[in-house]
Design a protein around this motif. Structure first.
Motif, PDB file in Angstrom:
ATOM      1  N   GLN A  16       0.813  -1.208   0.000  1.00 51.16           N
ATOM      2  CA  GLN A  16       0.000   0.000   0.000  1.00 51.16           C
ATOM      3  C   GLN A  16       0.858   1.275   0.000  1.00 51.16           C
ATOM      4  O   GLN A  16       0.381   2.354  -0.318  1.00 51.16           O
ATOM      5  CB  GLN A  16      -0.925   0.012   1.217  1.00 51.16           C
ATOM      6  N   ASP A  17       2.143   1.125   0.357  1.00 50.52           N
ATOM      7  CA  ASP A  17       3.060   2.276   0.377  1.00 50.52           C
ATOM      8  C   ASP A  17       3.867   2.400  -0.918  1.00 50.52           C
ATOM      9  O   ASP A  17       4.789   3.219  -1.007  1.00 50.52           O
ATOM     10  CB  ASP A  17       4.035   2.159   1.560  1.00 50.52           C
ATOM     11  N   LEU A  18       3.535   1.590  -1.915  1.00 49.38           N
ATOM     12  CA  LEU A  18       4.345   1.546  -3.140  1.00 49.38           C
ATOM     13  C   LEU A  18       4.460   2.909  -3.809  1.00 49.38           C
ATOM     14  O   LEU A  18       5.565   3.339  -4.164  1.00 49.38           O
ATOM     15  CB  LEU A  18       3.751   0.531  -4.120  1.00 49.38           C
ATOM     16  N   GLU A 263       5.524   4.997 -13.058  1.00 47.69           N
ATOM     17  CA  GLU A 263       5.050   3.662 -13.431  1.00 47.69           C
ATOM     18  C   GLU A 263       6.199   2.823 -13.985  1.00 47.69           C
ATOM     19  O   GLU A 263       6.261   1.606 -13.761  1.00 47.69           O
ATOM     20  CB  GLU A 263       3.934   3.792 -14.469  1.00 47.69           C
ATOM     21  N   ALA A 264       7.116   3.470 -14.695  1.00 47.90           N
ATOM     22  CA  ALA A 264       8.248   2.751 -15.283  1.00 47.90           C
ATOM     23  C   ALA A 264       9.149   2.135 -14.217  1.00 47.90           C
ATOM     24  O   ALA A 264       9.850   1.153 -14.483  1.00 47.90           O
ATOM     25  CB  ALA A 264       9.059   3.702 -16.173  1.00 47.90           C
ATOM     26  N   TYR A 265       9.121   2.691 -12.990  1.00 52.46           N
ATOM     27  CA  TYR A 265       9.943   2.165 -11.900  1.00 52.46           C
ATOM     28  C   TYR A 265       9.431   0.816 -11.386  1.00 52.46           C
ATOM     29  O   TYR A 265      10.118   0.150 -10.612  1.00 52.46           O
ATOM     30  CB  TYR A 265      10.002   3.172 -10.741  1.00 52.46           C
ATOM     31  N   LYS A 266       8.234   0.420 -11.810  1.00 56.01           N
ATOM     32  CA  LYS A 266       7.683  -0.846 -11.318  1.00 56.01           C
ATOM     33  C   LYS A 266       8.474  -2.054 -11.815  1.00 56.01           C
ATOM     34  O   LYS A 266       8.337  -3.143 -11.258  1.00 56.01           O
ATOM     35  CB  LYS A 266       6.213  -0.964 -11.725  1.00 56.01           C
ATOM     36  N   VAL A 267       9.297  -1.872 -12.846  1.00 54.88           N
ATOM     37  CA  VAL A 267      10.127  -2.995 -13.310  1.00 54.88           C
ATOM     38  C   VAL A 267      11.173  -3.363 -12.259  1.00 54.88           C
ATOM     39  O   VAL A 267      11.774  -4.442 -12.332  1.00 54.88           O
ATOM     40  CB  VAL A 267      10.823  -2.662 -14.647  1.00 54.88           C
ATOM     41  N   LYS A 275       3.704  -7.769   0.539  1.00 56.11           N
ATOM     42  CA  LYS A 275       4.897  -6.935   0.670  1.00 56.11           C
ATOM     43  C   LYS A 275       5.515  -6.712  -0.711  1.00 56.11           C
ATOM     44  O   LYS A 275       5.344  -7.511  -1.631  1.00 56.11           O
ATOM     45  CB  LYS A 275       5.934  -7.593   1.580  1.00 56.11           C
ATOM     46  N   CYS A 276       6.248  -5.608  -0.829  1.00 60.25           N
ATOM     47  CA  CYS A 276       7.020  -5.317  -2.039  1.00 60.25           C
ATOM     48  C   CYS A 276       8.466  -5.075  -1.647  1.00 60.25           C
ATOM     49  O   CYS A 276       8.757  -4.697  -0.501  1.00 60.25           O
ATOM     50  CB  CYS A 276       6.470  -4.086  -2.749  1.00 60.25           C
ATOM     51  N   ALA A 277       9.362  -5.287  -2.583  1.00 60.87           N
ATOM     52  CA  ALA A 277      10.782  -5.061  -2.310  1.00 60.87           C
ATOM     53  C   ALA A 277      11.452  -4.444  -3.530  1.00 60.87           C
ATOM     54  O   ALA A 277      11.064  -4.719  -4.671  1.00 60.87           O
ATOM     55  CB  ALA A 277      11.476  -6.356  -1.930  1.00 60.87           C
ATOM     56  N   ILE A 278      12.442  -3.610  -3.255  1.00 61.84           N
ATOM     57  CA  ILE A 278      13.266  -3.012  -4.304  1.00 61.84           C
ATOM     58  C   ILE A 278      14.723  -3.199  -3.921  1.00 61.84           C
ATOM     59  O   ILE A 278      15.121  -2.866  -2.789  1.00 61.84           O
ATOM     60  CB  ILE A 278      12.953  -1.516  -4.497  1.00 61.84           C
ATOM     61  N   TYR A 279      15.506  -3.757  -4.832  1.00 54.59           N
ATOM     62  CA  TYR A 279      16.940  -3.939  -4.620  1.00 54.59           C
ATOM     63  C   TYR A 279      17.681  -2.911  -5.470  1.00 54.59           C
ATOM     64  O   TYR A 279      17.334  -2.693  -6.630  1.00 54.59           O
ATOM     65  CB  TYR A 279      17.381  -5.333  -5.039  1.00 54.59           C
TER      66      TYR A 279
END
Length: 509
Positions: A16-18, A263-267, A275-279
């Motif tokens: 929800q914080d994406l 939106e392009a950052y969703k890749v 949960k979501c994660a970004i490395y």
């Protein structure tokens, strides 16, 4: 001031914080996010988040609308962080319908106006001919066609001489031959087919023309002018539509462009369902500063990993250098590569500043370089030219020279002529660049033999500096040194390099 030490940062947060995370991530200068497809390990339920192209479609519609109403799109207005799609979709549909109404009327008017202009041109041609329209109209057994075809087809008419039709050339211009042909009704289709093959374009003559050419021409001329005025009125209507909606359209374009980039950052987002994660890779020195940007997101969790932990998955840390502004332009010269562990930017900066200030210092040359740097300031080499220009100007202030020929005032002078000073500067620049690259290669080289017995090793440096020392002593200091000791040293080094190369080739067979 060297190559940055990087860390692989794993950021995990509630889905929800994406949007909040992506908004803050977009403005981060030193964070290098990695594609989620490289991180996902075929675990069931874990996948890379898919990009929604809804904003791309909206931007395509906006671009088309802007083209129709002649609106120059830009992102000058600050974007909103959210967008009501349904509301804006309805707004764009209304705009598209209004534009279509105006364009349909305008296109129809333009088409009719062009047809009338062709008819008027035909009437002008008929005025100069001997064709009797009244007699043709009263004839029951013959049919007359009026029109035009391309000039290059005129000679082809001769191939149809003797065929049952009368051809009357009414006139011609640069592109067309204006004409009419008369044929009996029973042969009309055959002759029509012949003229269609010539590219004949028929122009209908209005029924009111018979016997009243001048009146018909006047009426057509009035109708053409009326149509032109109405077409201009449609242009004005389009202008009013543009000016009325300009701010709303530009705001929507700015917002949609911004959200499309987000939106392009969703890749880069790994979806763990809840949960979501970004490395991403981040310089170690700014980890705490980077985390502070996300302090308002309570669900955010961090895990710092070694930069090479996912090398086997092609997740490789970028090589990033960090230098002060005064030496940063010389990163274009040092060209740090992915595999490098040493940054030579400071060494190159010191070399270039010294050479351009002490040996090549000149007010005219410095001004040209500085101006070139300002003109190219948005390109990679612009800051470099500007820095070299400033260094050359400072040297020029010391020497008081303009383009090495005009002396403005008494100043400090090196005990060298101008030409020798320039030559020495260029030689020092080349030799210094070679030396820096040689030391860099020696530092990166694992083999001691390669460090010593190669042209970019110790032997190579000895050869280069032996030649420079001898030439400097002989031609500038005018010292009569024996050449034999220098020759022995140079030959010995070259032999060692040659022997090493042969042994290396044999060992690799």
């Amino acid at each position: 001031m060297a190559i940055e030490e990087m860390v692989l940062l794993n950021m995990t947060f509630d889905c929800q914080d994406l949007d909040q995370v992506l908004f803050k991530l977009k403005d981060s200068k030193y964070f290098y996010p990695q594609s989620a497809s490289k991180i996902v390990n075929n675990v069931k339920g874990v996948h890379a988040l898919q990009e929604d192209n809804v904003y791309t479609k909206m931007l395509d519609r906006l671009i088309q609308i802007a083209s129709d109403i002649k609106l120059d799109l830009n992102r000058d207005l600050s974007p909103d962080y959210s967008l009501n799609y349904d509301k804006n979709d309805a707004y764009l549909k209304e705009m598209e319908e209004e534009i279509k109404k105006i364009k349909d009327v305008q296109d129809q008017l333009i088409q009719e106006k062009e047809e009338n202009e062709k008819t008027l041109e035909m009437l002008n041609r008929l005025t100069l001919s001997e064709v009797n329209l009244d007699q043709l109209a009263e004839s029951q057994y013959m049919k007359a066609r009026f029109g035009r075809f391309k000039r290059q087809n005129l000679d082809k008419i001769k191939y149809y001489e003797g065929r049952p039709f009368i051809f009357n050339k009414l006139g011609e211009d640069h592109n067309y031959v204006w004409c009419c042909y008369i044929v009996t009704n029973n042969l009309l289709l055959e002759v029509d087919n012949i003229f269609q093959a010539l590219g004949f374009e028929e122009i209908e003559i209005p029924s009111f023309v018979h016997g009243k050419l001048d009146d018909a021409k006047k009426e057509l001329d009035d109708e053409i002018r009326a149509m032109q005025e109405y077409i201009l009125r449609m242009d004005q209507k389009m202008t009013i539509l543009r000016e009325t909606n300009k701010v709303d359209l530009l705001k929507l374009y700015s917002t949609a462009s911004f959200l499309q980039r987000i939106e392009a950052y969703k890749v880069f987002v790994v979806d763990y369902q809840s949960k979501c994660a970004i490395y991403g890779f981040l310089p170690t020195r700014i980890v705490d500063e980077f985390k502070a940007r996300f302090s308002s997101i309570s669900s955010m969790e961090y895990q710092q990993l070694p930069a090479d932990i996912l090398d086997h998955q092609q997740v490789v840390a970028p090589t990033v250098v960090h230098n002060a502004k005064i030496v940063k332009p010389f990163e274009a010269v040092s060209k740090v590569k992915q595999a490098d562990v040493i940054d030579t930017t400071i060494a190159f900066a010191f070399l270039y500043y010294a050479v351009f200030g002490i040996f090549l210092g000149d007010l005219g040359v410095g001004a040209v370089l500085a101006l070139l740097g300002l003109l190219m300031r948005k390109k990679k080499m612009g800051p470099l030219f500007l820095s070299l220009g400033i260094a050359t100007l400072l040297g020029g202030l010391i020497y008081g020279d303009v383009f090495y020929t005009i002396s403005l005032y008494p100043a400090i002078a090196l005990p060298l002529s101008t030409i020798y000073k320039i030559i020495d500067g260029l030689v020092l620049l080349i030799a210094g660049t070679y030396t820096i690259n040689a030391f860099k290669k020696m530092y990166l080289q694992n083999s001691t033999v390669e460090r010593v017995l190669s042209m970019k090793g110790i032997c190579g440096l000895i050869v280069v500096y032996a030649v420079l020392v001898y030439l400097g002593c002989a031609f500038e200091a005018h010292m009569n040194l024996p050449i034999m000791p220098f020759a022995i040293v140079i030959v010995a080094c070259l032999v060692l390099i040659f022997v090493k190369s042969i042994m290396k080739k044999r060992s690799t067979r």
